[in-house]
Scaffold this motif. Structure first.
Motif, PDB file in Angstrom:
ATOM      1  N   LEU A 402       0.794  -1.233   0.000  1.00 11.69           N
ATOM      2  CA  LEU A 402       0.000   0.000   0.000  1.00 11.69           C
ATOM      3  C   LEU A 402       0.827   1.285   0.000  1.00 11.69           C
ATOM      4  N   ASN A 406       0.363   4.517  -2.445  1.00  9.02           N
ATOM      5  CA  ASN A 406      -0.013   5.800  -1.848  1.00  9.02           C
ATOM      6  C   ASN A 406       1.009   6.903  -2.086  1.00  9.02           C
ATOM      7  N   LYS A 417      -5.091   5.055   0.135  1.00  8.27           N
ATOM      8  CA  LYS A 417      -5.930   3.856   0.171  1.00  8.27           C
ATOM      9  C   LYS A 417      -5.532   3.045   1.405  1.00  8.27           C
ATOM     10  N   SER A 418      -6.497   2.369   2.015  1.00 12.12           N
ATOM     11  CA  SER A 418      -6.177   1.551   3.182  1.00 12.12           C
ATOM     12  C   SER A 418      -7.156   0.386   3.265  1.00 12.12           C
ATOM     13  N   PHE A 425      -6.890  -4.478  -4.156  1.00 12.67           N
ATOM     14  CA  PHE A 425      -5.638  -3.804  -4.500  1.00 12.67           C
ATOM     15  C   PHE A 425      -5.366  -3.929  -5.995  1.00 12.67           C
TER      16      PHE A 425
END
Length: 490
Positions: A402, A406, A417-418, A425
């Motif tokens: 991630l 990011n 995004k998380s 993803f």
């Protein structure tokens, strides 16, 4: 009289590598293996000729060659801004997925890449016997093998099984019996070439040699090859080498990546780019351009926009790769990349607003027609970060992946995004690559390698079939070489 592909290749090799010959030197028509490939300067000129193949009309050309039609126009990123018929007929093949076997665009893409391969083979066959410093030999070998890998990587992705030749062909008739080699063999050669290139190329390229490959370029391309082959462990390791090398970084602002005023030394994001140079012949600005500028801006500007967008002498505007409405909608609200990549309207000379989408990523106001300075990126650091994040996700390490996604979103002015699943993803990465790398020749390759080309395009109403994951083998090549077979479906 008919001639084979490789006869064209061989002629192209000599035309390029023997350029810039002054009046007191051997005439170009007399340059041969007997009086060329003797000095380090000879080999250097030949290598520069290989880089010149990027501007071959069969690849990127001045900026609007088949490479970008095959990778952008055939996707949901762009469409043809010109009316059907006439010179636009070839372009509509890519929108309609209804290709003529005699398509000149696809044929020149095939031959253009083989021109480059023939040039590299000539260099590599003659280097071992050359009486030049070993350091020069290593550099030239690394560059030639890097470039050969780049040409073959495009060919195998576009066409699948292709003719694999790693030695100079001196007779056109010798090429007429070379069959298509399995894609796996082509990839093996690509990897072997890049492994050599990464050890023999320099880590740093001085500004005076802008546009030449470094060891980081070889590592980046090798990482992309491994990713394409779904060898995620190996891809991750190679891409991490580039990241940990700290030789490159993201530009602070997305728009700063592309302006003509950004020098090679100042652009920390470009790992390799096609270098363009505008200008007029002669010291006194005599008529005639030097022929090293890009035509991306003049050909991709809104169709018939003329002076309003291009200024006096800038051309009429071709609209050859007009962003689709779907592409425009792909940008999230507040994405700073949108205005740096495309526009939706412009002011005509009479003050009225013309609602027409066009690419601005390669814009250079005041450039003459087909003569922009804006370079075209082949490898850049943002792509490395995204590819590395993708490999981590495919290895089940989504949480680790991630931050790399990011980093790219942060520069674009977007929220992180998380909490994404592996499947989420993948979709987020597909979206991010689309808007980050728009109009740079990535979209078709990305969709095909992730097995998403057919479902994505069919969902948007395109008449795509599974066999369109490869392009057709040019009919001209099949007529000249009876061992060649056509890809299924064509």
């Amino acid at each position: 009289m008919k001639t084979s592909l490789f006869s064209i290749v061989l002629m192209g090799c000599w035309l390029c590598s023997c350029s810039d010959i002054s009046l007191d030197q051997v005439p170009q028509t007399e340059r041969s293996e007997a009086n060329f490939y003797k000095t380090a300067s000879d080999f250097n000129n030949a290598v520069i000729g290989v880089y010149g193949t990027f501007k071959n009309t069969g690849i990127i050309g001045q900026g609007s060659g088949p490479y970008l039609y095959m990778t952008e126009l055939s996707t949901d990123n762009t469409e043809t801004g010109q009316a059907r018929g006439g010179t636009a007929t070839e372009l509509y093949y890519f929108e309609d997925y209804n290709f003529s076997l005699s398509s000149s665009t696809i044929s020149t893409a095939w031959t253009g890449h083989y021109v480059g391969i023939a040039r590299t083979n000539s260099i590599l066959d003659r280097l071992p016997a050359a009486n030049i410093p070993q350091a020069s030999k290593d550099r030239f070998e690394g560059e030639a093998k890097f470039m050969r890998a780049w040409f073959y990587f495009n060919l195998v992705r576009f066409f699948g099984d292709v003719q694999l030749s790693v030695h100079e062909i001196t007779s056109p008739y010798d090429a007429n019996s070379i069959p298509r080699s399995p894609a796996a063999d082509v990839y093996a050669q690509i990897i072997d070439d890049l492994k050599t290139a990464e050890t023999k190329l320099p880590a740093t390229i001085p500004a005076a040699e802008a546009g030449r490959a470094s060891s980081w370029a070889a590592k980046t391309l090798l990482g992309k090859v491994y990713l394409t082959l779904k060898q995620y462990d190996t891809a991750a390791a190679k891409l991490k080498e580039v990241i940990d090398g700290n030789a490159y970084s993201l530009m602070a602002k997305y728009a700063d990546i592309f302006p003509a005023t950004t020098s090679f030394a100042a652009n920390k994001e470009y790992i390799l780019a096609v270098q363009y140079k505008s200008g007029l012949l002669g010291q006194g600005n005599e008529p005639g351009q030097i022929g090293q500028g890009s035509d991306l801006w003049s050909n991709w500007a809104a169709v018939n926009s003329g002076v309003a967008l291009l200024g006096a002498g800038g051309g009429t505007g071709g609209g050859f790769n007009r962003p689709t409405a779907d592409m425009e909608a792909a940008y999230e609200p507040g994405d700073l990349r949108k205005d740096a990549s495309m526009a939706s309207s412009y002011k005509a000379t009479n003050g009225t607003t013309v609602n027409e989408r066009y690419v601005v990523k390669y814009r250079q106001q005041g450039a003459l027609n087909g003569d922009s300075d804006v370079d075209f990126p082949l490898l850049r650091y943002a792509d490395v970060l995204l590819m590395y994040g993708e490999t981590l996700n495919e290895l089940g390490r989504t949480t680790e992946a991630l931050p790399y996604l990011n980093q790219i979103r942060k520069r674009a002015g977007l929220a992180d995004k998380s909490g994404l699943s592996q499947a989420d993803f993948r979709l987020a990465m597909e979206q991010e690559r689309r808007v980050e790398l728009a109009f740079e020749g990535h979209r078709w390759f990305d969709l095909v390698r992730t097995n998403r080309f057919v479902p994505v395009m069919q969902a948007k109403g395109a008449k795509v079939q599974p066999f369109n994951n490869l392009y057709l083998i040019p009919q001209r090549e099949i007529l000249l070489n009876k061992t060649l077979t056509q890809n299924p479906g064509y």
